[in-house]
Design a protein around this motif. Sequence first.
Motif, PDB file in Angstrom:
ATOM      1  N   LYS A  34     -57.577  20.668 -23.457  1.00 57.01           N
ATOM      2  CA  LYS A  34     -56.786  19.708 -24.238  1.00 57.01           C
ATOM      3  C   LYS A  34     -57.228  18.272 -23.930  1.00 57.01           C
ATOM      4  O   LYS A  34     -57.304  17.437 -24.829  1.00 57.01           O
TER       5      LYS A  34
ATOM      6  N   SER B 219     -53.653  24.493 -32.063  1.00 55.45           N
ATOM      7  CA  SER B 219     -52.386  24.150 -32.723  1.00 55.45           C
ATOM      8  C   SER B 219     -51.885  22.798 -32.238  1.00 55.45           C
ATOM      9  O   SER B 219     -51.134  22.120 -32.937  1.00 55.45           O
ATOM     10  N   GLU B 220     -52.305  22.380 -31.041  1.00 56.83           N
ATOM     11  CA  GLU B 220     -51.895  21.087 -30.497  1.00 56.83           C
ATOM     12  C   GLU B 220     -52.899  19.977 -30.786  1.00 56.83           C
ATOM     13  O   GLU B 220     -52.515  18.830 -31.014  1.00 56.83           O
ATOM     14  N   VAL B 221     -54.196  20.300 -30.776  1.00 58.64           N
ATOM     15  CA  VAL B 221     -55.219  19.246 -30.882  1.00 58.64           C
ATOM     16  C   VAL B 221     -55.993  19.287 -32.194  1.00 58.64           C
ATOM     17  O   VAL B 221     -56.860  18.435 -32.429  1.00 58.64           O
TER      18      VAL B 221
ATOM     19  N   ASP C  27     -53.983  28.548 -29.656  1.00 58.31           N
ATOM     20  CA  ASP C  27     -52.807  27.762 -29.260  1.00 58.31           C
ATOM     21  C   ASP C  27     -53.201  26.340 -28.854  1.00 58.31           C
ATOM     22  O   ASP C  27     -52.455  25.387 -29.099  1.00 58.31           O
TER      23      ASP C  27
END
Length: 423
Positions: A328, A120-122, A117
């Motif tokens: 993150k 999926s953002e970075v 997860d």
Amino acid sequence: MNFSRRAVLGGALAGFGGVAASSLLAACGDSGGGGSATSEVTFGSNYSDSVPKAAMAAVLGSYPNGKNVKVNTVDHNSFQENINRYLQGNPDDVFCWFAGYRMQFFAKQGLAGDLSDVWSEVGGNFSDALKAASTGEDGKQYFLPFYNYPWGVFYRKSVWQQKGYAEPKTLDEFKALCEKMKTDGLVPVAFADKDGWPAMGTFDYLNMRINGYQFHVDLMAGKQAWTDAKLKTVFDTWRGLLPYHQPGANGRTWQEAAQSLLNKQSGMYVSGTFVGEQFPGAELSDLDFFAFPEINSEFGRDSVEAPIDGFMMAAKPKNGAGAKELLKYLATGPAELAYLKSNPTNIAANKTADTSGYNALQKKSAELVGSAKHISQFLDRDTRPDFASQVMIPALQTFINKPDDVDGLLKNIEAQKKTIFAS
């Protein structure tokens, strides 16, 4: 806690037992998930040398919630040698580790947290190759890259200019240069293996230059026999080079070998770019390197040893939410550049990072890694950690001290490999 490699190998930690996991890294909690982005996150760090330790402090000091990150720093070698019991005990929420097989080994055992997860953002910040190196056998991501650094043959430009040395492209040219350095009163190749792992870099390059990258990968995965004639060629070639190496390597740290290069006592040093940590201030601009010479024209110099360092999350972090927020942040260009500003011997993993401030060493590193057909992760990262520490460290040190019984050495490695990989 600063245990020597010899003490570990000698079994001195055998009785460490229950306190090893809980005390070695001052770990925290064993409940799953939960927490919040702004509550305390524990960070297990192996950045124990002064330069990388200060660089990591700069990174975490720039994190908005940095005051809530509790850093537990442990001697680099002790961290690596005790990682298995650490992860089976009460590990920190986030911890430093390595990409590739070393990450996959613990992910497969359920000792690492799923970071899919976070990816999926970075994920857009990283290349497909870096994502592959961060992915477990189940297709999930368990690792976050921070930087990498190539291994090469390092030298001082001023010494080479003074002596009129030229970069050797082949092994024969390399040997000829070593002979010239000897007549000039230099130790041709600085060498150290007190810590057990430095000589692995020389072995990897000899193996990949002679037998190719795929053979290296299969050998590290336990799919090739160490008694294969190809390995005898590797060690026979190495034995022919040992007279050019600094004697007494098993009693010398990599930092001490780097000092001999810094002090113009040695002409070359097979190492990673971290050797630059031993070159203060303006001295760093005098450090240069070239790719390890060609031995077999079939493979040329197509493979580069360029380990990827980064971070993982505990399988059951006490503060899962906080751990992921920290990761993150560590995936951003500014975080990586904050580290590289204090330790400019590595190159950023984040492809969006501003590299305009790279020094000459970093620019050359990026070019070498970018042009490589194959990138290896280093012997002790490309294979099982128990095989690397229990078998290969003592085997290579034995070879350095007594290089004449190659057949016996390889038979011994193969016998232990069969036992370990069967488990």
